[in-house]
Design a protein around this motif. Structure first.
Motif, PDB file in Angstrom:
ATOM      1  N   MET A   3       8.122   0.033   4.180  1.00 29.12           N
ATOM      2  CA  MET A   3       7.851   0.125   2.754  1.00 29.12           C
ATOM      3  C   MET A   3       6.626  -0.710   2.365  1.00 29.12           C
ATOM      4  SD  MET A   3      10.218  -0.886  -0.514  1.00 29.12           S
ATOM      5  CE  MET A   3       9.836  -2.623  -0.518  1.00 29.12           C
ATOM      6  N   MET A   4       6.512  -1.899   2.925  1.00 27.75           N
ATOM      7  CA  MET A   4       5.446  -2.812   2.510  1.00 27.75           C
ATOM      8  C   MET A   4       4.080  -2.462   3.104  1.00 27.75           C
ATOM      9  SD  MET A   4       7.005  -4.637   0.386  1.00 27.75           S
ATOM     10  CE  MET A   4       5.778  -5.853   0.007  1.00 27.75           C
ATOM     11  N   MET A   5       4.058  -1.924   4.299  1.00 25.94           N
ATOM     12  CA  MET A   5       2.769  -1.629   4.934  1.00 25.94           C
ATOM     13  C   MET A   5       1.960  -0.576   4.169  1.00 25.94           C
ATOM     14  SD  MET A   5       2.160  -3.674   7.384  1.00 25.94           S
ATOM     15  CE  MET A   5       1.698  -3.486   9.076  1.00 25.94           C
ATOM     16  N   PRO A   6       2.560   0.510   3.689  1.00 19.31           N
ATOM     17  CA  PRO A   6       1.742   1.438   2.902  1.00 19.31           C
ATOM     18  C   PRO A   6       1.213   0.794   1.618  1.00 19.31           C
ATOM     19  CG  PRO A   6       3.842   2.463   3.454  1.00 19.31           C
ATOM     20  CD  PRO A   6       3.903   1.042   3.902  1.00 19.31           C
ATOM     21  N   ILE A   7       2.017  -0.075   1.030  1.00 15.20           N
ATOM     22  CA  ILE A   7       1.564  -0.754  -0.189  1.00 15.20           C
ATOM     23  C   ILE A   7       0.383  -1.667   0.132  1.00 15.20           C
ATOM     24  CG2 ILE A   7       2.235  -2.435  -1.955  1.00 15.20           C
ATOM     25  CD1 ILE A   7       5.074  -1.145  -1.815  1.00 15.20           C
ATOM     26  N   ALA A   8       0.494  -2.398   1.240  1.00 17.07           N
ATOM     27  CA  ALA A   8      -0.626  -3.258   1.656  1.00 17.07           C
ATOM     28  C   ALA A   8      -1.860  -2.414   1.957  1.00 17.07           C
ATOM     29  CB  ALA A   8      -0.228  -4.075   2.884  1.00 17.07           C
ATOM     30  N   GLY A   9      -1.669  -1.313   2.646  1.00 17.70           N
ATOM     31  CA  GLY A   9      -2.787  -0.424   2.953  1.00 17.70           C
ATOM     32  C   GLY A   9      -3.415   0.154   1.701  1.00 17.70           C
ATOM     33  N   TRP A  10      -2.585   0.485   0.738  1.00 17.40           N
ATOM     34  CA  TRP A  10      -3.080   1.044  -0.510  1.00 17.40           C
ATOM     35  C   TRP A  10      -3.950   0.029  -1.245  1.00 17.40           C
ATOM     36  CZ3 TRP A  10      -2.366   0.118  -5.782  1.00 17.40           C
ATOM     37  CH2 TRP A  10      -2.715   1.166  -6.633  1.00 17.40           C
ATOM     38  N   PHE A  11      -3.507  -1.238  -1.260  1.00 17.28           N
ATOM     39  CA  PHE A  11      -4.273  -2.275  -1.951  1.00 17.28           C
ATOM     40  C   PHE A  11      -5.608  -2.542  -1.263  1.00 17.28           C
ATOM     41  CE2 PHE A  11      -0.235  -3.713  -3.989  1.00 17.28           C
ATOM     42  CZ  PHE A  11      -0.671  -3.549  -5.297  1.00 17.28           C
ATOM     43  N   VAL A  12      -5.596  -2.564   0.033  1.00 17.93           N
ATOM     44  CA  VAL A  12      -6.834  -2.836   0.758  1.00 17.93           C
ATOM     45  C   VAL A  12      -7.762  -1.627   0.690  1.00 17.93           C
ATOM     46  CG1 VAL A  12      -7.798  -3.384   3.011  1.00 17.93           C
ATOM     47  CG2 VAL A  12      -5.727  -4.523   2.250  1.00 17.93           C
ATOM     48  N   GLY A  13      -7.159  -0.435   0.732  1.00 19.87           N
ATOM     49  CA  GLY A  13      -7.929   0.793   0.567  1.00 19.87           C
ATOM     50  C   GLY A  13      -8.922   1.047   1.675  1.00 19.87           C
ATOM     51  N   SER A  14      -9.987   1.656   1.315  1.00 15.26           N
ATOM     52  CA  SER A  14     -10.946   2.119   2.315  1.00 15.26           C
ATOM     53  C   SER A  14     -11.821   1.011   2.890  1.00 15.26           C
ATOM     54  CB  SER A  14     -11.825   3.201   1.705  1.00 15.26           C
ATOM     55  OG  SER A  14     -12.576   2.657   0.641  1.00 15.26           O
ATOM     56  N   GLY A  47      -1.714   2.944   7.676  1.00 12.28           N
ATOM     57  CA  GLY A  47      -2.726   3.995   7.582  1.00 12.28           C
ATOM     58  C   GLY A  47      -2.442   4.985   6.466  1.00 12.28           C
ATOM     59  N   VAL A  48      -1.168   5.314   6.275  1.00 15.23           N
ATOM     60  CA  VAL A  48      -0.796   6.205   5.176  1.00 15.23           C
ATOM     61  C   VAL A  48      -1.159   5.556   3.841  1.00 15.23           C
ATOM     62  CG1 VAL A  48       1.180   7.209   3.947  1.00 15.23           C
ATOM     63  CG2 VAL A  48       0.987   7.462   6.419  1.00 15.23           C
ATOM     64  N   GLY A  49      -0.911   4.266   3.738  1.00 16.03           N
ATOM     65  CA  GLY A  49      -1.275   3.550   2.519  1.00 16.03           C
ATOM     66  C   GLY A  49      -2.771   3.588   2.262  1.00 16.03           C
ATOM     67  N   PHE A  50      -3.565   3.428   3.320  1.00 14.98           N
ATOM     68  CA  PHE A  50      -5.022   3.525   3.174  1.00 14.98           C
ATOM     69  C   PHE A  50      -5.415   4.884   2.619  1.00 14.98           C
ATOM     70  CE2 PHE A  50      -5.474   0.090   6.427  1.00 14.98           C
ATOM     71  CZ  PHE A  50      -6.211  -0.769   5.646  1.00 14.98           C
ATOM     72  N   LEU A  85       1.722   5.401  -5.071  1.00 13.69           N
ATOM     73  CA  LEU A  85       2.358   5.153  -3.788  1.00 13.69           C
ATOM     74  C   LEU A  85       3.725   4.499  -3.871  1.00 13.69           C
ATOM     75  CD1 LEU A  85       1.952   5.089  -0.654  1.00 13.69           C
ATOM     76  CD2 LEU A  85       1.132   2.783  -0.985  1.00 13.69           C
ATOM     77  N   PHE A  86       4.007   3.742  -4.900  1.00 13.24           N
ATOM     78  CA  PHE A  86       5.179   2.882  -4.880  1.00 13.24           C
ATOM     79  C   PHE A  86       6.474   3.640  -4.590  1.00 13.24           C
ATOM     80  CE2 PHE A  86       8.699   0.514  -6.734  1.00 13.24           C
ATOM     81  CZ  PHE A  86       8.586  -0.652  -5.999  1.00 13.24           C
ATOM     82  N   LEU A  87       6.746   4.702  -5.310  1.00 12.62           N
ATOM     83  CA  LEU A  87       7.985   5.447  -5.097  1.00 12.62           C
ATOM     84  C   LEU A  87       8.030   6.054  -3.691  1.00 12.62           C
ATOM     85  CD1 LEU A  87      10.635   6.231  -6.388  1.00 12.62           C
ATOM     86  CD2 LEU A  87       9.536   8.269  -7.300  1.00 12.62           C
ATOM     87  N   SER A  88       6.901   6.560  -3.237  1.00 12.78           N
ATOM     88  CA  SER A  88       6.844   7.099  -1.874  1.00 12.78           C
ATOM     89  C   SER A  88       7.122   6.002  -0.852  1.00 12.78           C
ATOM     90  CB  SER A  88       5.474   7.718  -1.598  1.00 12.78           C
ATOM     91  OG  SER A  88       5.250   8.826  -2.432  1.00 12.78           O
ATOM     92  N   ALA A  89       6.572   4.816  -1.075  1.00 11.67           N
ATOM     93  CA  ALA A  89       6.787   3.699  -0.146  1.00 11.67           C
ATOM     94  C   ALA A  89       8.261   3.311  -0.091  1.00 11.67           C
ATOM     95  CB  ALA A  89       5.933   2.502  -0.548  1.00 11.67           C
TER      96      ALA A  89
END
Length: 182
Positions: A46-57, A119-122, A131-135
């Motif tokens: 759950m947390m890794m996609p959120i972290a990836g989303w915040f860091v982004g590209s 990677g999905v979060g990125f 992303l939150f609900l998906s995560a």
């Protein structure tokens, strides 16, 4: 992202957690161990996609380059150790194999199985998707898949004996190799 797409992504990301859970479950399957591994795998998924989303590209190239190598090293180390310990425990029944659902092994397994989720979060961040609900669904799915896999691994171990521990360790090594080849 639709509900169906979210479920498919969650199932796809949960496959590594399932495989690792089955390998670990061949030897370690009391209720506490099942909870610890399932909870942590779900939490990290759950947390890794959120972290990836915040860091982004910004760091996408770094993670896409080094992520598989990091996961490979962690899974190879833990899987090799499990297989080695299973051979040792077959020779000397008195020796106790360290519990991979505790301490640094738990963290390493959790990170290794959730690198894809990063990677999905990125990709979600790059696409500007929510992303939150998906995560949350990804984490819940991974936790449930880990729970089921540990139970299955334990059942196979009881049916086929102590050699299933070796198979469990080799599953982790195979996943590590797959990360580099595919």
């Amino acid at each position: 992202m639709s509900v169906v797409e979210t479920v498919l992504v969650a199932l796809a990301l949960g496959c590594d957690a399932f495989a690792v859970g089955m390998g670990v479950g061949t030897r370690f399957c009391n209720p506490r161990q099942i909870f610890r591994l399932s909870f942590h795998f779900g939490l990290f998924q759950m947390m890794m996609p959120i972290a990836g989303w915040f860091v982004g590209s910004r760091a996408a190239d770094l993670v896409s380059t080094w992520g598989p190598w990091i996961s490979f090293a962690l899974l190879l180390f833990i899987g090799g150790k499990m297989a080695y310990e299973s051979f040792r425990s077959l020779e000397a029944e008195d020796g106790e194999c360290p519990d991979p659902t505790k301490g640094s092994s738990l963290v390493m397994l959790s990170v290794a199985t959730s690198m894809d989720a990063l990677g999905v979060g990125f990709s979600f961040g790059i696409l500007g998707q929510q992303l939150f609900l998906s995560a949350v669904w990804i984490g819940i799915t991974a936790g449930i898949m880990t729970w089921g896999a540990m139970r299955l691994g334990n059942r196979l171990s009881r049916q086929f004996g102590r050699r299933m521990e070796t198979v469990g360790g080799l599953i982790l090594v195979a996943i590590a190799v797959k990360l580099l080849l595919f």
